[in-house]
Design an enzyme around this catalytic site. Structure first.
Site, PDB file in Angstrom:
ATOM      1  N   ASP A 159     -14.346 -10.884  -8.682  1.00  0.00           N
ATOM      2  CA  ASP A 159     -13.107 -10.157  -8.432  1.00  0.00           C
ATOM      3  C   ASP A 159     -12.014 -11.188  -8.111  1.00  0.00           C
ATOM      4  O   ASP A 159     -12.272 -12.384  -7.948  1.00  0.00           O
ATOM      5  CB  ASP A 159     -13.309  -9.140  -7.299  1.00  0.00           C
ATOM      6  CG  ASP A 159     -12.343  -7.979  -7.404  1.00  0.00           C
ATOM      7  OD1 ASP A 159     -12.676  -6.871  -6.963  1.00  0.00           O
ATOM      8  OD2 ASP A 159     -11.236  -8.181  -7.942  1.00  0.00           O
ATOM      9  N   GLU A 210      -6.155   0.287  -3.788  1.00  0.00           N
ATOM     10  CA  GLU A 210      -7.018  -0.583  -2.989  1.00  0.00           C
ATOM     11  C   GLU A 210      -6.810  -0.380  -1.482  1.00  0.00           C
ATOM     12  O   GLU A 210      -6.649   0.751  -1.024  1.00  0.00           O
ATOM     13  CB  GLU A 210      -6.797  -2.045  -3.420  1.00  0.00           C
ATOM     14  CG  GLU A 210      -7.129  -2.265  -4.901  1.00  0.00           C
ATOM     15  CD  GLU A 210      -7.282  -3.711  -5.278  1.00  0.00           C
ATOM     16  OE1 GLU A 210      -6.671  -4.153  -6.253  1.00  0.00           O
ATOM     17  OE2 GLU A 210      -8.053  -4.423  -4.596  1.00  0.00           O
TER      18      GLU A 210
HETATM   19  C1  GLC Z   1      -8.465  -6.246  -7.984  1.00  0.00           C
HETATM   20  C2  GLC Z   1      -9.579  -5.208  -7.957  1.00  0.00           C
HETATM   21  C3  GLC Z   1     -10.361  -5.137  -9.244  1.00  0.00           C
HETATM   22  C4  GLC Z   1      -9.509  -5.583 -10.416  1.00  0.00           C
HETATM   23  C5  GLC Z   1      -9.156  -7.042 -10.200  1.00  0.00           C
HETATM   24  C6  GLC Z   1      -8.212  -7.555 -11.300  1.00  0.00           C
HETATM   25  O1  GLC Z   1      -8.294  -6.791  -6.711  1.00  0.00           O
HETATM   26  O2  GLC Z   1     -10.504  -5.281  -6.895  1.00  0.00           O
HETATM   27  O3  GLC Z   1     -10.803  -3.781  -9.391  1.00  0.00           O
HETATM   28  O4  GLC Z   1     -10.239  -5.434 -11.630  1.00  0.00           O
HETATM   29  O5  GLC Z   1      -8.570  -7.285  -8.923  1.00  0.00           O
HETATM   30  O6  GLC Z   1      -6.962  -6.952 -11.172  1.00  0.00           O
END
Ligand code: GLC
Length: 613
Positions: free
Chosen positions: A310, A505
């Site tokens: 992530d 988030e």
């Molecule tokens: C974010 C999320 C994830 C996403 C990634 C790229 O923080 O946790 O779901 O795919 O970063 O944007």
């Protein structure tokens, strides 16, 4: 897939029959590309191998030539990482081609995997069909519809050239105070595993080298939706808060029962990438867990694709950056979403290999997994164009695609309450429409729409709920509207479209799930004008309704329906019957604990509830 299973399969016809039998669910076996992969690997320098494992966010690229300087295998556009020329279709397509053209001029001409969060349609791009978020799709219980929505999504992603969507999210949220609840299909793993696999099938299609297929990414592995309240990321200074990225404290049996099924079905369905979670399991970060990433996923489930971290998740691990990289790569991470300090990442990983702290065998395994996927996607076939196919612009946001979105909206609606059979409404009676979400496409889409957090307002193209109502009623019918419910004189019924403003988030972690005063006032105002009131709730989760339930004559959970708001009117005015069933338990009121399973938890509407007529 581990070698013992592969040698068994390669060695016996019987095994091949088993392989073919299971191929019914799994369209491709990545390891079948290993001869070509190993040939290419043998030509690669250590720098080129490490480059394949390095994923910067495009907005942090210091120079286009860094694609060559660091042999990059992938870039992403994270939230708000948009084209400089705007969020329109052409700008996104030009941006993709700009980077891919450069990658195709490198020594080995290995094309880039370009990743975006297309989590409910190609939601970064103005004009894309934005589907209901997963919580709404979960209420449809319709895998064919979920697959159809994902097929539209993959086609609209490919219209921009982009070839990787960071979805489906197969989280199983256990506490609706979590800001990412709406990214989950359900609290129930049986719903998640079926719809997650359907979404994967729609995105990756029958064959990953289908020109309309994109690489999917099951996320966030594992148990991102099971964290303990109060262990989440600090949101106010060092005050630990909320749930997001927190610690899931369960035994392994519970972990497997609740949180593993979505990965088992998508791995069996041939998902090409999986994203480990920011969160922890019993105090160990998923991105550092060899047990989770290698033991369970790769060795036991036979996952043959690759793991993508992530966004800057490695920075949350113990130690300095070099130590964090060593820990995560040795635990089984294959590609790192750096996303900013990719030069440091590159040099640290190279040093770790030369110092013997990361074995070359681990690097080779990671690169084999990444290259297998690129071969399976047809990216390594020089006859396949890797630049965008702009002919697909013709169907981008088309009426045909929007019809799929509208059907998904209709089938996601859950009628929670319908006193005196108020619904369906007459098409011939003056209706007054009000509330913050009654004419606001940004609110009805929610987070991850055009911007990372999403926002209220006319952010993209589509049909607001009010516009849908205008189209649904008879031509002679009066449709009046106001934000606060005033000026409803002459109306026979009121519709209050209320709920949550967009968030994504950790910004959506909440302790209080009541509707805000503005929403309550809208209903009161129309009630005091003598109207029966239908509440249409736009939210990323069940909300506490005790301060409106008594006065609302009907309540419809519409979740975050996306751009095709006319799907709401289709049900309100009876053109389609409601079929939605709650995929989350709905808590009773302020007196209840919000932690399902607590003795103090009280249910208002049970999982599976949904009225019809
Ligand atoms: C974010 C999320 C994830 C996403 C990634 C790229 O923080 O946790 O779901 O795919 O970063 O944007």
């Amino acid at each position: 897939m581990n070698t013992s299973r592969r040698s068994f399969l390669a060695g016996s016809l019987g095994g091949l029959a088993v392989l073919r039998a299971s191929a019914a669910t799994k369209p491709h076996f990545f390891f079948q590309y290993d001869p070509q992969v190993r040939k290419l690997l043998s030509q690669m320098t250590l720098d080129e191998k490490i480059g394949q494992m390095t994923q910067p966010d495009q907005m942090y690229l210091k120079s286009l030539d860094d694609i060559d300087n660091y042999h990059l295998g992938s870039v992403l556009s994270g939230g708000d990482s948009d084209p400089k020329t705007g969020n329109d279709l052409n700008s996104w397509t030009d941006m993709y081609d700009h980077y891919q053209e450069r990658a195709l001029k490198t020594r080995l001409r290995i094309p880039l995997l370009y990743g975006v969060d297309a989590v409910h349609g190609h939601n970064n791009v103005i004009g894309a069909v934005v589907f209901p978020h997963n919580i709404g799709l979960g209420c449809t219980r319709d895998p064919k519809l979920v697959e159809a929505a994902a097929r539209v999504t993959s086609e609209e992603i490919k219209a921009t050239g982009i070839n990787w969507g960071f979805g489906p999210c197969v989280t199983v949220p256990q506490d609706i105070r979590w800001g990412r609840t709406y990214e989950g299909f359900s609290e129930n793993p049986d719903v998640v595993k079926v719809l997650g696999e359907a979404a994967n099938r729609g995105l990756q299609r029958a064959r990953l080298d289908d020109p309309l297929a994109v690489l999917a990414c099951a996320k966030h592995y594992m148990a991102d939706g099971g964290t303990t309240f109060g262990t989440g990321v600090p949101r106010v200074g060092s005050q630990r808060f909320g749930l997001d990225q927190g610690d899931t404290r369960v035994d392994e049996a519970t972990l497997r029962k609740i949180h593993l099924p979505g990965y088992a079905t998508t791995v069996a369905g041939g998902v090409g990438s999986i994203m480990p979670s920011y969160s922890s399991w019993n105090g160990v970060k998923c991105s550092a867990s060899k047990r989770l990433m290698t033991g369970i996923l790769k060795d036991e489930l036979g996952f043959e694709g690759f793991l993508i971290s992530d966004y800057a998740a490695l920075n949350q691990l113990p130690g300095d950056y070099k130590q964090q990289i060593e820990t995560s790569i040795n635990a089984g991470m294959d590609m790192v979403m750096v996303p900013e300090h990719y030069v440091d990442f590159f040099h640290h990983l190279k040093a770790l290999v030369t110092e013997g702290r990361v074995p070359m065998a681990r690097i080779d395994d990671a690169v084999i997994r990444i290259l297998r996927t690129k071969f399976a996607m047809g990216m390594m076939n020089p006859k396949n164009p890797q630049l965008a196919d702009r002919k697909l612009h013709k169907t981008f946001g088309s009426a045909e695609h929007r019809a799929v979105g509208r059907e998904a909206v209709r089938k996601s609606l859950v009628v929670l309450k319908n006193d005196n059979h108020l619904l369906p409404l007459s098409k011939n009676a003056h209706v007054h429409v009000a509330g913050k979400g009654h004419d606001d496409i940004g609110i009805q889409c929610g987070g991850w729409t055009i911007t990372w957090q999403g926002k209220a307002g006319a952010t993209t193209k589509g049909t607001t709920i009010l516009e849908g109502i205008h189209k649904a009623v008879a031509h002679s019918t009066v449709v009046s509207h106001s934000l606060d419910g005033s000026h409803s004189e002459g109306a026979k019924v009121g519709i209050a479209v209320i709920g949550e403003l967009p968030y994504a988030e950790m910004m959506g972690d909440r302790t209080d799930l009541h509707l805000d005063a503005e929403d309550v006032a809208v209903i009161q105002k129309m009630k005091s004008a003598g109207l029966p009131v239908v509440v249409v709730l736009l939210s990323g989760r069940p909300m506490l309704l005790d301060n409106i339930l008594g006065s609302a004559d009907a309540v419809v959970a519409a979740w975050l329906p996306g751009t095709e708001g006319d799907g709401v009117a289709d049900v309100l005015f009876g053109d389609h019957k409601p079929v939605g069933k709650l995929s989350f338990t709905w808590p009773k009121d302020s007196s209840t604990s919000l932690q399902r399973g607590d003795p103090g938890y009280k249910t208002l509407f049970p999982f599976g509830h949904g009225l019809s007529w």
